[in-house]
Scaffold this motif. Structure first.
Motif, PDB file in Angstrom:
ATOM      1  N   ARG A  92      -9.227  -9.480 -17.586  1.00 42.12           N
ATOM      2  CA  ARG A  92      -8.010  -8.877 -16.896  1.00 42.12           C
ATOM      3  C   ARG A  92      -7.399  -7.571 -17.119  1.00 42.12           C
ATOM      4  N   TRP A  93      -7.599  -7.287 -18.812  1.00 47.86           N
ATOM      5  CA  TRP A  93      -7.222  -5.857 -19.007  1.00 47.86           C
ATOM      6  C   TRP A  93      -7.933  -4.760 -18.194  1.00 47.86           C
ATOM      7  N   LEU A  94      -9.247  -4.931 -17.797  1.00 44.82           N
ATOM      8  CA  LEU A  94     -10.152  -4.164 -17.309  1.00 44.82           C
ATOM      9  C   LEU A  94      -9.771  -4.048 -15.636  1.00 44.82           C
ATOM     10  N   GLU A  95      -9.741  -5.211 -15.246  1.00 40.52           N
ATOM     11  CA  GLU A  95      -9.154  -5.237 -13.762  1.00 40.52           C
ATOM     12  C   GLU A  95      -7.768  -4.595 -13.619  1.00 40.52           C
ATOM     13  N   LEU A  96      -7.093  -4.953 -14.301  1.00 41.10           N
ATOM     14  CA  LEU A  96      -5.744  -3.986 -14.113  1.00 41.10           C
ATOM     15  C   LEU A  96      -5.870  -2.603 -14.432  1.00 41.10           C
ATOM     16  N   PHE A  97      -6.610  -2.441 -15.370  1.00 42.82           N
ATOM     17  CA  PHE A  97      -6.808  -0.624 -15.438  1.00 42.82           C
ATOM     18  C   PHE A  97      -7.627  -0.269 -14.211  1.00 42.82           C
ATOM     19  N   LEU A  98      -8.793  -0.494 -13.966  1.00 44.66           N
ATOM     20  CA  LEU A  98      -9.320   0.082 -12.798  1.00 44.66           C
ATOM     21  C   LEU A  98      -8.604  -0.056 -11.566  1.00 44.66           C
ATOM     22  N   LYS A  99      -7.912  -1.073 -11.241  1.00 45.47           N
ATOM     23  CA  LYS A  99      -6.879  -1.391  -9.958  1.00 45.47           C
ATOM     24  C   LYS A  99      -5.822  -0.158 -10.218  1.00 45.47           C
ATOM     25  N   THR A 100      -5.415   0.160 -11.303  1.00 49.43           N
ATOM     26  CA  THR A 100      -4.317   1.112 -11.346  1.00 49.43           C
ATOM     27  C   THR A 100      -5.032   2.646 -11.025  1.00 49.43           C
ATOM     28  N   ALA A 101      -6.097   2.645 -11.711  1.00 50.37           N
ATOM     29  CA  ALA A 101      -6.820   4.099 -11.379  1.00 50.37           C
ATOM     30  C   ALA A 101      -7.049   4.283  -9.872  1.00 50.37           C
ATOM     31  N   ASP A 102      -7.609   3.320  -9.441  1.00 53.13           N
ATOM     32  CA  ASP A 102      -8.178   3.547  -8.040  1.00 53.13           C
ATOM     33  C   ASP A 102      -7.000   3.655  -6.992  1.00 53.13           C
ATOM     34  N   GLU A 103      -5.684   3.055  -7.397  1.00 53.32           N
ATOM     35  CA  GLU A 103      -4.607   3.057  -6.647  1.00 53.32           C
ATOM     36  C   GLU A 103      -3.986   4.696  -6.560  1.00 53.32           C
ATOM     37  N   LEU A 104      -4.151   5.045  -7.556  1.00 54.41           N
ATOM     38  CA  LEU A 104      -3.518   6.629  -8.086  1.00 54.41           C
ATOM     39  C   LEU A 104      -4.400   7.731  -7.673  1.00 54.41           C
ATOM     40  N   PHE A 105      -5.478   7.586  -8.137  1.00 56.43           N
ATOM     41  CA  PHE A 105      -6.352   8.659  -8.330  1.00 56.43           C
ATOM     42  C   PHE A 105      -7.855   8.658  -7.665  1.00 56.43           C
ATOM     43  N   GLU A 106      -8.585   9.499  -7.255  1.00 53.20           N
ATOM     44  CA  GLU A 106      -9.898   9.693  -6.950  1.00 53.20           C
ATOM     45  C   GLU A 106     -10.704  10.903  -7.410  1.00 53.20           C
ATOM     46  N   GLY A 107     -11.846  10.643  -7.668  1.00 51.27           N
ATOM     47  CA  GLY A 107     -12.712  12.104  -7.970  1.00 51.27           C
ATOM     48  C   GLY A 107     -13.343  11.925  -9.476  1.00 51.27           C
ATOM     49  N   GLU A 108     -14.147  12.833  -9.789  1.00 55.12           N
ATOM     50  CA  GLU A 108     -15.057  12.717 -11.035  1.00 55.12           C
ATOM     51  C   GLU A 108     -14.455  12.064 -12.213  1.00 55.12           C
ATOM     52  N   ASN A 109     -13.279  12.636 -12.700  1.00 55.09           N
ATOM     53  CA  ASN A 109     -12.544  12.204 -13.812  1.00 55.09           C
ATOM     54  C   ASN A 109     -12.062  10.846 -13.955  1.00 55.09           C
ATOM     55  N   THR A 110     -11.795  10.496 -12.463  1.00 52.63           N
ATOM     56  CA  THR A 110     -11.267   9.106 -12.336  1.00 52.63           C
ATOM     57  C   THR A 110     -12.316   8.153 -12.595  1.00 52.63           C
ATOM     58  N   GLU A 111     -13.449   8.429 -11.971  1.00 46.52           N
ATOM     59  CA  GLU A 111     -14.737   7.538 -12.051  1.00 46.52           C
ATOM     60  C   GLU A 111     -14.989   7.671 -13.761  1.00 46.52           C
ATOM     61  N   GLN A 112     -14.894   8.719 -14.332  1.00 40.54           N
ATOM     62  CA  GLN A 112     -15.446   8.583 -15.773  1.00 40.54           C
ATOM     63  C   GLN A 112     -14.188   7.963 -16.625  1.00 40.54           C
ATOM     64  N   ILE A 113     -13.120   8.026 -16.353  1.00 41.36           N
ATOM     65  CA  ILE A 113     -12.055   7.221 -17.107  1.00 41.36           C
ATOM     66  C   ILE A 113     -12.245   5.585 -16.911  1.00 41.36           C
ATOM     67  N   LYS A 114     -12.596   5.359 -15.642  1.00 40.22           N
ATOM     68  CA  LYS A 114     -12.998   3.820 -15.386  1.00 40.22           C
ATOM     69  C   LYS A 114     -14.249   3.361 -16.086  1.00 40.22           C
ATOM     70  N   GLN A 115     -15.270   4.418 -16.113  1.00 46.50           N
ATOM     71  CA  GLN A 115     -16.343   4.048 -16.735  1.00 46.50           C
ATOM     72  C   GLN A 115     -16.094   3.924 -18.187  1.00 46.50           C
ATOM     73  N   ARG A 116     -15.437   4.757 -18.772  1.00 46.83           N
ATOM     74  CA  ARG A 116     -15.266   4.660 -20.385  1.00 46.83           C
ATOM     75  C   ARG A 116     -14.518   3.272 -20.586  1.00 46.83           C
ATOM     76  N   ALA A 117     -13.614   3.183 -19.604  1.00 44.82           N
ATOM     77  CA  ALA A 117     -12.597   1.830 -19.814  1.00 44.82           C
ATOM     78  C   ALA A 117     -13.443   0.670 -19.996  1.00 44.82           C
ATOM     79  N   THR A 118     -14.374   0.606 -19.037  1.00 43.85           N
ATOM     80  CA  THR A 118     -15.293  -0.600 -18.968  1.00 43.85           C
ATOM     81  C   THR A 118     -16.280  -0.661 -20.164  1.00 43.85           C
ATOM     82  N   SER A 119     -16.683   0.367 -20.649  1.00 37.06           N
ATOM     83  CA  SER A 119     -17.623   0.370 -21.820  1.00 37.06           C
ATOM     84  C   SER A 119     -16.483  -0.077 -23.122  1.00 37.06           C
ATOM     85  N   ILE A 120     -15.435   0.587 -23.259  1.00 37.03           N
ATOM     86  CA  ILE A 120     -14.760   0.220 -24.211  1.00 37.03           C
ATOM     87  C   ILE A 120     -14.307  -1.279 -24.213  1.00 37.03           C
TER      88      ILE A 120
END
Length: 124
Positions: free
Chosen positions: A85-113
């Motif tokens: 759920r934490w990851l779902e909320l994080f990814l959803k928030t990132a996708d709602e607000l931003f897009e681009g290489e760094n956005t994909e990077q922070i989503k990937q790192r959140a998934t790994s963490i």
């Protein structure tokens, strides 16, 4: 087209929006409201430093998030569904607000963490 995450300014926007979702979430909000009794004015700047360091390697964060989460787990066991759920909320928030290489990077790192923490804390 949305902007990408370019600096701490966008990190703060992302993290504030994310935690607004967390605060009212039926699955994980209790960790912050009932277990930790989170002081948001203290917690948010630490999270800004953490995520700024995760994405931009600023060295702004020097804590140990695993230790903090292990302590929390001892107070109230975390389960796979909490990490998901934490990851779902994080990814959803990132996708709602931003897009681009760094956005994909922070989503990937959140998934790994989330995956590493879940494995070390819950074990699966």
């Amino acid at each position: 087209m949305k902007e990408d995450i370019k600096s701490r300014v966008e990190i703060e926007i992302l993290i504030r929006a994310f935690y607004e979702k967390v605060k009212s979430d039926d699955v994980i909000s209790f960790f912050f409201t009932e277990i930790m009794h989170t002081d948001w004015e203290e917690h948010l700047p630490v999270m800004f430093d953490f995520w700024e360091n995760v994405l931009f390697y600023t060295g702004a964060y020097s804590g140990n998030p695993m230790t903090q989460h292990m302590r929390l787990h001892q107070k109230s066991p975390m389960k796979q569904q909490h990490f998901e759920r934490w990851l779902e909320l994080f990814l959803k928030t990132a996708d709602e607000l931003f897009e681009g290489e760094n956005t994909e990077q922070i989503k990937q790192r959140a998934t790994s963490i989330a995956g590493v923490m879940q494995f070390k804390i819950v074990g699966n």
